[in-house]
Design a protein around this motif. Structure first.
Motif, mmCIF file in Angstrom:
data_model
loop_
_atom_site.group_PDB
_atom_site.id
_atom_site.type_symbol
_atom_site.label_atom_id
_atom_site.label_comp_id
_atom_site.label_asym_id
_atom_site.label_seq_id
_atom_site.Cartn_x
_atom_site.Cartn_y
_atom_site.Cartn_z
ATOM 1 N N PRO A 16 47.829 24.737 56.084
ATOM 2 C CA PRO A 16 49.119 23.826 55.912
ATOM 3 C C PRO A 16 50.450 24.000 56.963
ATOM 4 O O PRO A 16 50.446 25.071 57.256
ATOM 5 C CB PRO A 16 49.638 24.218 54.447
ATOM 6 C CG PRO A 16 48.555 25.032 54.075
ATOM 7 C CD PRO A 16 47.609 25.547 54.977
ATOM 8 N N VAL A 17 51.254 22.758 57.001
ATOM 9 C CA VAL A 17 52.038 23.005 57.935
ATOM 10 C C VAL A 17 53.507 23.148 56.919
ATOM 11 O O VAL A 17 53.637 22.193 56.263
ATOM 12 C CB VAL A 17 52.143 21.661 58.801
ATOM 13 C CG1 VAL A 17 53.679 22.009 59.815
ATOM 14 C CG2 VAL A 17 50.950 21.963 59.669
ATOM 15 N N THR A 18 54.107 24.073 56.960
ATOM 16 C CA THR A 18 55.460 24.217 56.182
ATOM 17 C C THR A 18 56.668 23.839 56.931
ATOM 18 O O THR A 18 57.791 23.658 56.332
ATOM 19 C CB THR A 18 55.554 25.664 55.564
ATOM 20 O OG1 THR A 18 55.404 26.484 56.679
ATOM 21 C CG2 THR A 18 54.289 25.855 54.702
ATOM 22 N N GLY A 19 56.658 23.635 58.447
ATOM 23 C CA GLY A 19 57.850 23.227 59.186
ATOM 24 C C GLY A 19 57.770 23.863 60.305
ATOM 25 O O GLY A 19 56.911 24.697 60.553
ATOM 26 N N GLY A 20 58.977 23.628 61.115
ATOM 27 C CA GLY A 20 58.985 24.239 62.446
ATOM 28 C C GLY A 20 58.408 23.392 63.478
ATOM 29 O O GLY A 20 57.753 22.360 63.170
ATOM 30 N N ARG A 21 58.349 23.946 64.817
ATOM 31 C CA ARG A 21 57.761 23.169 65.749
ATOM 32 C C ARG A 21 56.174 23.339 65.980
ATOM 33 O O ARG A 21 55.681 24.237 65.806
ATOM 34 C CB ARG A 21 58.113 23.864 67.146
ATOM 35 C CG ARG A 21 57.844 23.276 68.321
ATOM 36 C CD ARG A 21 58.486 23.867 69.474
ATOM 37 N NE ARG A 21 58.759 22.665 70.317
ATOM 38 C CZ ARG A 21 60.018 22.618 71.008
ATOM 39 N NH1 ARG A 21 60.922 23.308 70.884
ATOM 40 N NH2 ARG A 21 60.372 21.369 71.628
ATOM 41 N N LEU A 42 46.293 21.587 67.289
ATOM 42 C CA LEU A 42 47.522 21.617 66.677
ATOM 43 C C LEU A 42 47.709 23.097 66.407
ATOM 44 O O LEU A 42 47.041 23.783 65.589
ATOM 45 C CB LEU A 42 47.491 20.674 65.673
ATOM 46 C CG LEU A 42 49.050 20.369 65.137
ATOM 47 C CD1 LEU A 42 50.045 19.649 66.345
ATOM 48 C CD2 LEU A 42 48.973 19.300 63.904
ATOM 49 N N ILE A 43 48.830 23.650 67.065
ATOM 50 C CA ILE A 43 49.203 24.774 67.059
ATOM 51 C C ILE A 43 50.552 25.234 66.399
ATOM 52 O O ILE A 43 51.573 24.481 66.699
ATOM 53 C CB ILE A 43 49.240 25.577 68.482
ATOM 54 C CG1 ILE A 43 48.158 25.158 69.203
ATOM 55 C CG2 ILE A 43 49.491 27.169 68.351
ATOM 56 C CD1 ILE A 43 46.690 25.985 68.543
ATOM 57 N N ASP A 44 50.805 25.899 65.345
ATOM 58 C CA ASP A 44 52.182 26.033 64.835
ATOM 59 C C ASP A 44 53.038 27.281 65.496
ATOM 60 O O ASP A 44 52.581 27.616 66.514
ATOM 61 C CB ASP A 44 52.135 26.258 63.201
ATOM 62 C CG ASP A 44 51.402 27.849 63.139
ATOM 63 O OD1 ASP A 44 51.134 28.465 63.951
ATOM 64 O OD2 ASP A 44 51.395 27.939 61.722
ATOM 65 N N GLU A 45 54.256 27.380 65.167
ATOM 66 C CA GLU A 45 55.266 28.210 65.847
ATOM 67 C C GLU A 45 54.748 29.706 65.980
ATOM 68 O O GLU A 45 54.925 30.467 66.961
ATOM 69 C CB GLU A 45 56.425 28.255 65.208
ATOM 70 C CG GLU A 45 57.427 27.086 65.415
ATOM 71 C CD GLU A 45 58.653 27.174 64.940
ATOM 72 O OE1 GLU A 45 58.892 27.893 64.090
ATOM 73 O OE2 GLU A 45 59.703 26.590 65.455
ATOM 74 N N ALA A 46 53.641 29.954 65.015
ATOM 75 C CA ALA A 46 53.206 31.460 64.989
ATOM 76 C C ALA A 46 51.986 31.589 66.071
ATOM 77 O O ALA A 46 51.471 32.752 66.057
ATOM 78 C CB ALA A 46 52.865 31.813 63.451
#
Length: 76
Positions: A16-21, A42-46
């Motif tokens: 899940p994507v909860t926000g951020g870049r 697709l990569i999240d901020e972490a």
């Protein structure tokens, strides 16, 4: 210089994507003339992968330069 038509695309959302870049990365896998295969992540901020995709694309015979709204830098 040409359209790439999507002939198939598979998308797997793995977290899940909860926000951020988010950062999208794409890689050409194979193909040289008309049919191409590519993969994406697709990569999240972490730095965690939250999605992955792969697709097959076909090069159109329609030149973009001949269509309204499209032009190359050399036409400026």
């Amino acid at each position: 210089d040409r359209f790439l038509l999507t002939t198939a695309f598979n998308l797997h959302l793995t977290k899940p994507v909860t926000g951020g870049r988010l950062v999208a990365e794409g890689t050409w896998i194979s193909g040289r003339r008309r049919v191409f295969v590519a993969e994406s992540r697709l990569i999240d901020e972490a730095g965690d992968e939250v999605g992955r995709g792969s697709g097959t694309f076909m090069r159109s015979r329609i030149a973009l330069s001949g269509l309204p709204g499209y032009h190359t830098a050399s036409q400026d």
